[in-house]
Design a protein around this motif. Sequence first.
Motif, PDB file in Angstrom:
ATOM      1  N   PRO A   1     -62.047 -19.642   7.661  1.00 24.41           N
ATOM      2  CA  PRO A   1     -62.336 -21.006   8.121  1.00 24.41           C
ATOM      3  C   PRO A   1     -62.246 -21.983   6.950  1.00 24.41           C
ATOM      4  O   PRO A   1     -62.666 -21.670   5.833  1.00 24.41           O
ATOM      5  N   HIS A   2     -61.708 -23.138   7.212  1.00 19.03           N
ATOM      6  CA  HIS A   2     -61.543 -24.130   6.150  1.00 19.03           C
ATOM      7  C   HIS A   2     -61.765 -25.519   6.724  1.00 19.03           C
ATOM      8  O   HIS A   2     -61.589 -25.752   7.916  1.00 19.03           O
ATOM      9  N   ARG A   3     -62.136 -26.430   5.856  1.00 21.04           N
ATOM     10  CA  ARG A   3     -62.448 -27.792   6.280  1.00 21.04           C
ATOM     11  C   ARG A   3     -61.156 -28.586   6.460  1.00 21.04           C
ATOM     12  O   ARG A   3     -60.261 -28.577   5.613  1.00 21.04           O
ATOM     13  N   VAL A   4     -61.067 -29.278   7.580  1.00 19.36           N
ATOM     14  CA  VAL A   4     -59.898 -30.112   7.897  1.00 19.36           C
ATOM     15  C   VAL A   4     -60.400 -31.482   8.331  1.00 19.36           C
ATOM     16  O   VAL A   4     -61.345 -31.586   9.127  1.00 19.36           O
ATOM     17  N   ARG A   5     -59.778 -32.518   7.829  1.00 15.98           N
ATOM     18  CA  ARG A   5     -60.136 -33.885   8.215  1.00 15.98           C
ATOM     19  C   ARG A   5     -59.012 -34.482   9.042  1.00 15.98           C
ATOM     20  O   ARG A   5     -57.838 -34.385   8.673  1.00 15.98           O
ATOM     21  N   LEU A   6     -59.382 -35.085  10.159  1.00 12.06           N
ATOM     22  CA  LEU A   6     -58.413 -35.692  11.059  1.00 12.06           C
ATOM     23  C   LEU A   6     -58.714 -37.168  11.265  1.00 12.06           C
ATOM     24  O   LEU A   6     -59.885 -37.575  11.317  1.00 12.06           O
ATOM     25  N   SER A   7     -57.672 -37.963  11.381  1.00 13.69           N
ATOM     26  CA  SER A   7     -57.815 -39.365  11.771  1.00 13.69           C
ATOM     27  C   SER A   7     -58.013 -39.428  13.286  1.00 13.69           C
ATOM     28  O   SER A   7     -57.715 -38.465  14.000  1.00 13.69           O
ATOM     29  N   PRO A   8     -58.511 -40.540  13.822  1.00 16.47           N
ATOM     30  CA  PRO A   8     -58.644 -40.666  15.272  1.00 16.47           C
ATOM     31  C   PRO A   8     -57.300 -40.441  15.971  1.00 16.47           C
ATOM     32  O   PRO A   8     -56.245 -40.811  15.443  1.00 16.47           O
ATOM     33  N   PHE A   9     -57.344 -39.824  17.138  1.00 18.94           N
ATOM     34  CA  PHE A   9     -56.103 -39.555  17.879  1.00 18.94           C
ATOM     35  C   PHE A   9     -56.415 -39.446  19.370  1.00 18.94           C
ATOM     36  O   PHE A   9     -57.564 -39.285  19.772  1.00 18.94           O
ATOM     37  N   PHE A  10     -55.359 -39.537  20.169  1.00 16.86           N
ATOM     38  CA  PHE A  10     -55.478 -39.382  21.614  1.00 16.86           C
ATOM     39  C   PHE A  10     -55.224 -37.927  21.994  1.00 16.86           C
ATOM     40  O   PHE A  10     -54.323 -37.280  21.458  1.00 16.86           O
ATOM     41  N   LEU A  11     -56.001 -37.422  22.958  1.00 17.95           N
ATOM     42  CA  LEU A  11     -55.817 -36.074  23.474  1.00 17.95           C
ATOM     43  C   LEU A  11     -56.005 -36.113  24.990  1.00 17.95           C
ATOM     44  O   LEU A  11     -56.936 -36.751  25.482  1.00 17.95           O
TER      45      LEU A  11
ATOM     46  N   PHE B   1     -63.987 -31.005  10.267  1.00 19.12           N
ATOM     47  CA  PHE B   1     -64.557 -29.864  10.977  1.00 19.12           C
ATOM     48  C   PHE B   1     -64.079 -28.572  10.326  1.00 19.12           C
ATOM     49  O   PHE B   1     -63.133 -28.554   9.541  1.00 19.12           O
ATOM     50  N   TRP B   2     -64.780 -27.480  10.656  1.00 22.00           N
ATOM     51  CA  TRP B   2     -64.372 -26.157  10.209  1.00 22.00           C
ATOM     52  C   TRP B   2     -63.328 -25.624  11.175  1.00 22.00           C
ATOM     53  O   TRP B   2     -63.596 -25.419  12.348  1.00 22.00           O
ATOM     54  N   MET B   3     -62.137 -25.369  10.663  1.00 26.99           N
ATOM     55  CA  MET B   3     -61.047 -24.849  11.489  1.00 26.99           C
ATOM     56  C   MET B   3     -60.855 -23.366  11.202  1.00 26.99           C
ATOM     57  O   MET B   3     -60.925 -22.921  10.057  1.00 26.99           O
ATOM     58  N   GLY B   4     -60.622 -22.586  12.252  1.00 24.44           N
ATOM     59  CA  GLY B   4     -60.429 -21.155  12.100  1.00 24.44           C
ATOM     60  C   GLY B   4     -61.667 -20.368  12.487  1.00 24.44           C
ATOM     61  O   GLY B   4     -62.644 -20.919  13.008  1.00 24.44           O
ATOM     62  N   ALA B   5     -61.638 -19.062  12.242  1.00 24.03           N
ATOM     63  CA  ALA B   5     -62.761 -18.199  12.596  1.00 24.03           C
ATOM     64  C   ALA B   5     -62.753 -16.972  11.682  1.00 24.03           C
ATOM     65  O   ALA B   5     -61.721 -16.604  11.120  1.00 24.03           O
ATOM     66  N   GLN B   6     -63.941 -16.335  11.570  1.00 28.12           N
ATOM     67  CA  GLN B   6     -64.063 -15.124  10.755  1.00 28.12           C
ATOM     68  C   GLN B   6     -65.075 -14.189  11.406  1.00 28.12           C
ATOM     69  O   GLN B   6     -65.971 -14.623  12.117  1.00 28.12           O
ATOM     70  N   LYS B   7     -64.910 -12.886  11.162  1.00 30.19           N
ATOM     71  CA  LYS B   7     -65.786 -11.904  11.804  1.00 30.19           C
ATOM     72  C   LYS B   7     -66.544 -11.042  10.807  1.00 30.19           C
ATOM     73  O   LYS B   7     -67.023  -9.957  11.151  1.00 30.19           O
ATOM     74  N   THR B   8     -66.676 -11.499   9.573  1.00 27.53           N
ATOM     75  CA  THR B   8     -67.319 -10.676   8.543  1.00 27.53           C
ATOM     76  C   THR B   8     -68.747 -11.069   8.231  1.00 27.53           C
ATOM     77  O   THR B   8     -69.538 -10.222   7.802  1.00 27.53           O
ATOM     78  N   ASP B   9     -69.109 -12.344   8.437  1.00 22.67           N
ATOM     79  CA  ASP B   9     -70.434 -12.798   8.008  1.00 22.67           C
ATOM     80  C   ASP B   9     -71.029 -13.753   9.048  1.00 22.67           C
ATOM     81  O   ASP B   9     -70.620 -14.904   9.154  1.00 22.67           O
TER      82      ASP B   9
ATOM     83  N   ALA C   1     -60.982 -28.895  21.326  1.00 23.53           N
ATOM     84  CA  ALA C   1     -61.537 -27.794  22.104  1.00 23.53           C
ATOM     85  C   ALA C   1     -62.933 -27.411  21.635  1.00 23.53           C
ATOM     86  O   ALA C   1     -63.797 -27.055  22.440  1.00 23.53           O
ATOM     87  N   ARG C   2     -63.174 -27.472  20.339  1.00 18.24           N
ATOM     88  CA  ARG C   2     -64.503 -27.134  19.821  1.00 18.24           C
ATOM     89  C   ARG C   2     -65.543 -28.178  20.202  1.00 18.24           C
ATOM     90  O   ARG C   2     -66.723 -27.846  20.388  1.00 18.24           O
ATOM     91  N   ALA C   3     -65.138 -29.423  20.311  1.00 20.76           N
ATOM     92  CA  ALA C   3     -66.054 -30.495  20.724  1.00 20.76           C
ATOM     93  C   ALA C   3     -67.337 -30.502  19.885  1.00 20.76           C
ATOM     94  O   ALA C   3     -68.445 -30.635  20.405  1.00 20.76           O
ATOM     95  N   GLY C   4     -67.178 -30.321  18.580  1.00 26.89           N
ATOM     96  CA  GLY C   4     -68.331 -30.364  17.692  1.00 26.89           C
ATOM     97  C   GLY C   4     -69.079 -29.066  17.541  1.00 26.89           C
ATOM     98  O   GLY C   4     -70.089 -29.008  16.832  1.00 26.89           O
ATOM     99  N   THR C   5     -68.621 -27.987  18.179  1.00 29.67           N
ATOM    100  CA  THR C   5     -69.311 -26.703  18.099  1.00 29.67           C
ATOM    101  C   THR C   5     -68.653 -25.804  17.048  1.00 29.67           C
ATOM    102  O   THR C   5     -67.537 -26.063  16.604  1.00 29.67           O
TER     103      THR C   5
END
Length: 241
Positions: free
Chosen positions: A134-144, A109-117, A203-207
């Motif tokens: 914003p940068h791409r981050v890959r996560l393994s399955p986990f419990f939350l 997913f894209w992690m982070g945020a930007q306000k320029t574009d 928290a983003r839940a795919g958004t």
Amino acid sequence: LASAGLSPEHGWGIARRLELARTVEERSLTSPEARARWEEAIVSIRDAYDGLELAPQFGLLPLGQDPDSHLWEFGHLLSGDAPLRGPDGKLIRRDGVGLVLVLLPGGTFWMGAQKTDPSKPNYDPQARGDESPPHRVRLSPFFLSKYEMTQGQWQRFTGENPSGNSVLGDRGPVEQVSWTQCDEVCRRLDLTLPSEAQWEYGARAGTNTPWWSGHDPALLVEVANLADRTYRSGERSPIQL
């Protein structure tokens, strides 16, 4: 007294830990009910989570899939009883239940945020500088955890309720606690706090919008309780559980 009972400094004492240790393995792993639940969960998770092979987890009891998200949920028996599901498939939350952990599938997913574009990922006009780029981050399955830890769950384990707002009683979220306190309590419950990446992914839940409900914060009214009149009057809200 602390060794036999509980204390804010150390959580459950030796006597309580021994009592729990004698029952939690059976309740979560070896009883006929637990075995049947894990057999169903393992097969279903393999199909629904791209071949993920999940081994039975000590202290967790499978609760089935949420009817809306279709994600598997688990009762955390070290923090309380496993909740039941109602006829609509929703979990019935009541005093005395423990944490509910959701198994999130791994992904990028894209992690982070930007306000320029506005045309680029995770545009947010209120983004801070330390959230970029914003940068791409890959996560393994986990419990939350599906819900915030409640005041009742905290008090049952530590013996105290530090919260300043107890309108919702046992089921209100615990507050007035530091990150260090939360980290200590989680580790004593055989848990860890989520990493920043795990928290944002959940928290983003795919958004990729500033709010998970969309670009306009007013849309939160449709999906969350934003301190309504019953909160201000000191009464319990029927939609606050």
